[in-house]
Scaffold this motif. Structure first.
Motif, short mmCIF file in Angstrom:
data_model
loop_
_atom_site.label_atom_id
_atom_site.label_comp_id
_atom_site.label_asym_id
_atom_site.label_seq_id
_atom_site.Cartn_x
_atom_site.Cartn_y
_atom_site.Cartn_z
N GLU B 112 51.77 41.93 114.46
CA GLU B 112 52.67 41.96 115.32
C GLU B 112 51.58 42.31 116.97
O GLU B 112 50.29 43.10 116.47
CB GLU B 112 53.78 43.05 115.72
N ARG B 113 51.52 41.64 117.65
CA ARG B 113 50.74 42.24 118.76
C ARG B 113 50.95 42.55 119.91
O ARG B 113 51.98 42.05 120.37
CB ARG B 113 49.87 40.66 119.02
N GLN B 114 50.25 43.31 120.71
CA GLN B 114 50.85 44.04 121.82
C GLN B 114 49.69 43.76 122.95
O GLN B 114 48.64 44.23 123.01
CB GLN B 114 50.50 45.46 121.20
N GLU B 115 49.96 42.99 123.88
CA GLU B 115 49.63 42.89 124.90
C GLU B 115 49.15 44.25 125.52
O GLU B 115 50.42 44.76 126.21
CB GLU B 115 49.60 41.93 126.57
N SER B 116 48.15 44.71 125.87
CA SER B 116 47.72 46.26 127.30
C SER B 116 46.99 45.97 127.85
O SER B 116 46.46 44.67 128.15
CB SER B 116 47.27 47.14 126.13
N THR B 117 46.46 46.58 128.53
CA THR B 117 45.69 46.99 129.50
C THR B 117 44.34 46.38 129.62
O THR B 117 44.06 46.05 128.56
CB THR B 117 45.12 48.22 130.07
N VAL B 120 43.70 44.43 126.39
CA VAL B 120 43.55 45.01 124.72
C VAL B 120 44.09 43.77 123.93
O VAL B 120 45.27 44.48 125.09
CB VAL B 120 43.13 46.07 125.33
N ILE B 121 43.94 43.57 122.53
CA ILE B 121 45.66 43.98 122.13
C ILE B 121 45.57 44.39 121.15
O ILE B 121 44.37 44.66 120.35
CB ILE B 121 45.19 42.27 121.53
N ARG B 122 47.03 45.37 120.75
CA ARG B 122 46.72 45.88 119.26
C ARG B 122 47.79 45.37 118.73
O ARG B 122 48.46 44.45 118.51
CB ARG B 122 47.44 47.42 120.11
N TYR B 123 46.79 45.42 117.18
CA TYR B 123 47.43 44.71 116.30
C TYR B 123 48.23 45.45 115.38
O TYR B 123 48.37 46.33 115.70
CB TYR B 123 46.48 43.82 115.24
N THR B 124 49.49 45.45 115.27
CA THR B 124 49.94 46.18 113.59
C THR B 124 50.92 45.08 113.01
O THR B 124 51.09 44.49 113.31
CB THR B 124 50.66 47.24 114.56
#
Ligand SMILES: Nc1ncnc2c1ncn2[C@@H]1O[C@H](COP(=O)(O)OP(=O)(O)O)[C@@H](O)[C@H]1O
Ligand SMILES: [Mg+2]
Lengths: 319, 138
Positions: B112-117, B120-124
């Motif tokens: 899962e990729r989460q768009e952040s500020t 930035v992409i956060r992966y989980t």
């Protein structure tokens, strides 16, 4: 289709030329164990003879196996009968080692269990308890002390039969994993076997442990003392024999166990005597038990009244 | 997706004979062997359910293998692992841990990729198994 000949699987020269029994005997290292048994346990002639016979049987059974002679794995479950302190637990411990050396149990430890370890207090409590004990005993010997308490016909709601059921099952199905030894008084074991034929048919060897003679008890005492670096002096030896003769006629006499307890008491009195005396103590004094250390026992008092160590008060083994 | 984790994660699944030998190794080291199961095989899920208590005082692997079989029979569609815990002072940790059963069908994980500020992409990792509520997975 190829028809199978009825001959043994030939070709291997070892199969036809026989086996070196002496070599197998030496390899199993069993001699050292049997000698140790002879040396470290006083008396018990019939038991020792039976153990040698069983060891021979098992050794030969193993050899037959290597020769491709089909033998069912011999049944190894045993019953040890005799009064308290006749060495049943001690011999079971040795037996576990012997079986281990002969390759019949993988670990050779002894797990001792009584009714309380096996039977639960409420529905559903017994099976996990028994299972737990069996699990610990795997690879070794499970020694069930006073096995007849598992069976209480007078109480029809008793959970003992549940434990019996499970034990019978492992005695049959897990013969490679553990050996069960049932122990207790001879007469009660006989009744127990009579009412539980399942056990009787699964037990191959019945060993009866006789009570010890006075001389044997003296021998046991000397052995115990020596192993703890104590010794009787001449008068103490005489006193102890007299002590034994009196003690044997009293209630709750428990053979070698009573000897062990008596020695513990004597050690206590010896220490007291030395401390009271004070000053420097020679090395010899530290090991010497004298007659007084023994004669102070209440066993020598004619009224046998009021003391921590009368056989009438205190626990079973009070001396 | 064939999930692997623990000591032998780089090997194909162990046979029962191999499991037994590993268990015996643990017992010979005087490690307490325990059995655990879960339906959430996420690598960060440390909280597997215990199958009974850790087995102290057991000397031979036969006793442990009986428990493994019992756990498999009761939980056919769960991940099951065996742990060997070294309780010696100074170590006090799991010395060996490996999977001894997997469910028939392992859905695995998605990334899962989460768009952040600031782009930035956060992966989980997300375990498909956990889409369904506890007890209904597999
Ligand atoms: N023949 C013997 N020689 C030396 N010590 C013995 C002998 N028999 C028993 N003992 C000792 O007596 C004690 C009690 O023996 P145990 O095996 O517990 O008896 P049981 O199980 O028959 O009640 C133990 O400390 C044991 O070492
Ligand atoms: Mg005993």
């Amino acid at each position: 289709m190829v028809s199978k000949a009825e001959s043994p699987p030939a070709a291997d020269p070892g199969l036809t030329s026989g086996v070196d029994l002496g070599q197998a005997y030496r390899d199993s290292n069993i001699d050292a164990l049997l000698d140790e048994l002879d040396r470290e346990l006083v008396g018990l002639k019939p038991v020792k003879t039976r153990i040698r016979e069983i060891a021979a049987l098992l050794l030969v059974a193993k050899l037959r196996e290597t020769q491709g002679l089909t033998t069912d794995r011999p049944t190894l479950h045993m019953s040890f009968t005799g009064r308290p302190g006749t060495g049943k637990t001690t011999v079971a411990m040795r037996m576990a080692k012997i079986l281990n050396h002969l390759g019949y149990v993988r670990k050779g430890h002894l797990v001792v269990a009584t009714r309380d370890d096996l039977v639960g207090q409420y529905v559903g409590h017994t099976a996990p308890k028994t299972k737990e004990v069996i699990k610990r005993a795997m690879g070794g010997v499970l020694f069930i002390d006073e096995a007849y308490y598992l069976y209480r016909p007078e109480n029809e709601r008793d959970y003992g039969p549940e434990a019996i059921e499970m034990l019978l099952q492992v005695m049959e199905n897990n013969r490679d994993d553990l050996v069960v030894v049932l122990a207790g008084y001879k007469d009660r074991m006989d009744t127990f076997f009579h009412s539980n034929p399942g056990f009787h048919s699964r037990v191959a060897h019945h060993l009866d442990f006789p009570d010890y003679e006075t001389d044997e008890l003296m021998g046991i005492a000397e052995l115990m003392l020596a192993s703890q670096h104590y010794e009787f002096d001449g008068t103490a030896r005489r006193a102890f024999r007299e002590y034994l003769e009196r003690r044997m006629t009293m209630p709750h006499f428990a053979n070698a166990r009573s000897v062990r307890n008596a020695i513990d008491r004597a050690k206590l009195r010896q220490a007291n005597r030395l401390v009271k005396k004070g000053g420097t103590v020679a090395r010899g004094e530290l090991t010497r038990i004298d007659a007084d250390d023994i004669r102070q026992s209440r066993v020598f008092a004619d009224d046998g009244e009021d003391s921590t160590d009368t056989p009438h008060r205190g626990g079973k083994d009070a001396v | 997706m064939h999930i692997t984790q623990g000591t032998f994660s780089y090997l194909p699944p162990l046979s029962d004979v191999q499991i037994r030998a590993q268990v015996q190794y643990c017992l010979d080291q005087d490690w307490a062997v325990s059995i655990e199961f879960t339906d959430d095989p996420h690598p960060r899920n440390a909280y597997w359910d215990m199958w009974g208590l850790p087995m102290f005082d057991v000397k031979d692997s036969a006793g442990v293998m009986n428990e493994v079989q019992a756990c498999r029979a009761a939980k056919p569609e769960r991940y099951i692992r065996v742990n060997g815990y070294d309780r010696r002072y100074g170590r006090q940790t799991v010395g060996l841990s490996f999977i001894v059963q997997r469910p028939k069908n392992e859905p695995g994980f998605r990334l899962e990729r989460q768009e952040s500020t600031d782009r930035v992409i956060r992966y989980t990792l997300h375990s498909y198994a956990t889409d369904k509520p506890e007890g209904e997975r597999y």
